[in-house]
Enzyme design. Structure first.
Site, mmCIF file in Angstrom:
data_model
loop_
_atom_site.group_PDB
_atom_site.id
_atom_site.type_symbol
_atom_site.label_atom_id
_atom_site.label_comp_id
_atom_site.label_asym_id
_atom_site.label_seq_id
_atom_site.Cartn_x
_atom_site.Cartn_y
_atom_site.Cartn_z
ATOM 1 N N ALA A 10 0.812 -1.215 0.000
ATOM 2 C CA ALA A 10 0.000 0.000 0.000
ATOM 3 C C ALA A 10 0.851 1.273 0.000
ATOM 4 O O ALA A 10 0.324 2.369 -0.149
ATOM 5 C CB ALA A 10 -0.938 0.006 1.204
ATOM 6 N N CYS A 11 2.155 1.129 0.155
ATOM 7 C CA CYS A 11 3.073 2.268 0.252
ATOM 8 C C CYS A 11 3.774 2.507 -1.087
ATOM 9 O O CYS A 11 4.443 1.616 -1.618
ATOM 10 C CB CYS A 11 4.102 1.976 1.350
ATOM 11 S SG CYS A 11 5.448 3.173 1.436
ATOM 12 N N GLY A 12 3.650 3.721 -1.613
ATOM 13 C CA GLY A 12 4.287 4.059 -2.886
ATOM 14 C C GLY A 12 5.800 3.942 -2.837
ATOM 15 O O GLY A 12 6.426 3.462 -3.786
#
Length: 132
Positions: A10-12
């Site tokens: 979920a983390c870019g």
């Protein structure tokens, strides 16, 4: 080259780091640390190998950091580690370990320090071009 990434899809920054590893021709062992957090000993090892102190490896944004009172400078490293293990979202990401070292890859291009030189440019999700 072998590599391990402690990843949050979920983390870019984590996604960009994983893509950078693959761009370098490395298929890392991907550990989704929210579902499979490291042991206390492994977490301590990652933090030390990355040249950080415990407070430098804790994530504050979008976590229960302040709610748990972890922003108090008197909170010990042991208590911070306890909180990180109880709430893995507090572990900053992504940690990457290769044969060339361990880094907390924030920003994702920090991974270049522990990868072989890139032969071609890499483009992050936001369009930023990283030259290896």
């Amino acid at each position: 080259m072998n590599a391990v990434i402690y990843h949050n899809p979920a983390c870019g920054t984590s996604r960009n780091t994983l893509a950078l590893l693959r761009h370098a021709g490395i298929e890392p062992e991907v550990i989704e640390y929210l579902a499979h957090p490291p042991s206390r000993a492994r977490l301590v090892e990652l933090i030390a190998a990355a040249g950080l102190d415990v407070r430098g490896a804790i994530r504050q944004k979008a976590t229960p950091y302040a709610e748990l009172g972890l922003d108090d400078p008197a909170v010990s490293d042991e208590a911070l580690l306890d909180a990180m293990l109880a709430h893995p979202i507090l572990i900053n990401r992504p940690f990457v370990q290769t044969e060339l070292g361990t880094r907390l890859c924030r920003p994702s291009e920090v991974a270049l320090e522990i990868l072989p030189p890139l032969q071609t440019p890499f483009v992050k999700e936001d369009g930023e071009v990283i030259i290896g």
